[in-house]
Design a protein around this motif. Sequence first.
Motif, PDB file in Angstrom:
ATOM      1  N   MET A 303       0.754  -1.378   0.067  1.00 24.07           N
ATOM      2  CA  MET A 303      -0.078  -0.028  -0.145  1.00 24.07           C
ATOM      3  C   MET A 303       0.785   1.541   0.021  1.00 24.07           C
ATOM      4  O   MET A 303       0.607   2.369  -0.455  1.00 24.07           O
ATOM      5  N   SER A 304       2.004   1.409   0.633  1.00 24.65           N
ATOM      6  CA  SER A 304       3.117   2.317   0.677  1.00 24.65           C
ATOM      7  C   SER A 304       3.479   2.590  -0.782  1.00 24.65           C
ATOM      8  O   SER A 304       3.763   3.886  -1.109  1.00 24.65           O
ATOM      9  N   ILE A 306       1.979   1.727  -3.588  1.00 25.14           N
ATOM     10  CA  ILE A 306       0.921   2.267  -4.350  1.00 25.14           C
ATOM     11  C   ILE A 306       0.776   3.724  -3.975  1.00 25.14           C
ATOM     12  O   ILE A 306       0.519   4.550  -4.957  1.00 25.14           O
ATOM     13  N   LYS A 307       0.713   4.238  -2.862  1.00 30.38           N
ATOM     14  CA  LYS A 307       0.613   5.648  -2.477  1.00 30.38           C
ATOM     15  C   LYS A 307       1.731   6.466  -2.905  1.00 30.38           C
ATOM     16  O   LYS A 307       1.586   7.662  -3.433  1.00 30.38           O
ATOM     17  N   ALA A 308       2.999   6.067  -2.827  1.00 33.38           N
ATOM     18  CA  ALA A 308       4.079   6.770  -3.518  1.00 33.38           C
ATOM     19  C   ALA A 308       4.085   6.908  -4.847  1.00 33.38           C
ATOM     20  O   ALA A 308       4.447   8.148  -5.333  1.00 33.38           O
ATOM     21  N   GLY A 310       1.396   6.845  -6.638  1.00 30.81           N
ATOM     22  CA  GLY A 310       0.330   7.971  -7.008  1.00 30.81           C
ATOM     23  C   GLY A 310       0.847   9.260  -6.523  1.00 30.81           C
ATOM     24  O   GLY A 310       0.414  10.281  -7.397  1.00 30.81           O
ATOM     25  N   ASP A 311       1.535   9.620  -5.483  1.00 32.99           N
ATOM     26  CA  ASP A 311       1.938  10.910  -5.169  1.00 32.99           C
ATOM     27  C   ASP A 311       2.924  11.410  -6.532  1.00 32.99           C
ATOM     28  O   ASP A 311       3.114  12.494  -7.008  1.00 32.99           O
TER      29      ASP A 311
END
Length: 314
Positions: A303-304, A306-308, A310-311
């Motif tokens: 999840m981290s 994917i979040k990175a 996305g940023d």
Amino acid sequence: MSALIFGGLATLTVLVIGALGLVLWMVVQGSRQRAHLSARVAPRMTATDLGDNAAAAPQGLIDRVAKSGKAIEGWVDPENVSATLMLQAGWRSAQAKVAWYSFQGAVPLVGIMLVIAYWLFGAEHPQKMLFLLGGGFAAFAFSVLIPRWVLRGAAEKRRARVRSEVPLFVHLLILLFEAGLSTRQAIASIVKEGGGVLPELGTEFEILLRSIDAGADTDESLKALGKLMDVEELSTVLAVLRQVDRFGGEVREPLLEALSVLEERRSLTLREKVNLLSGRMTVVMVLFFFPALLIFVAGPAFMSIIKALGDVAG
């Protein structure tokens, strides 16, 4: 062309149902003739007997179904294997035999009723006749096979219970022979005192004692019991008893040797079961435990990531 096929299937279905109806009519007519002859031979009933006759009507129906089951058994089992299986399952009483033959006769009737119900009330579609023929054949096959499966399953379960009682039976025999009892006295003592701990073997040895008291040879009776039950462990112990009863000699050492062989064989069986169970548990763990473990361990990192990403894309 399809109309001709459906017409042929419909004709075949009508012929099959007509043949079944003819067989049932013959069975009913034969039962009526036997009942008529019995009524002529038996004394006339009084008015007080009418209540008993009405109460016995269901029993007469059960008897007819049982006779049909007996006829089916004679057709599908010409070698009379079912009789041996019934003895192995412990179904010796008349009630048990009537119940078994009734079940064997009722299963085909239920299958026929299901096929007729589908023919009369089933949804209309082009393949209905094909499904009807396939269902009729399947109902006929299963109506013959299901009673066989039930009887074999019951016999196998009771043989497994007998197999589990053999080691304790050997221990009791050693104690009784050391106390100075003969073979017949030891078996009689087990039947009288050990019926609670050896329920299955106690029943078989009770029948064995009755046959011996009626004049049967002990060696032949023990041999017949081992052949009937078809349990290798029990046959080994009975062979030792037969040898001691025929030739005499020391019985403790042969029984101890047979007991050691039985315990070793039982240990190997348990190891095989444990190996099979461990393999099944491995499959269960791979299917259910590993996915949850991967989600719990790698889920936050994934999840981290994917979040990175996305940023960075934003």
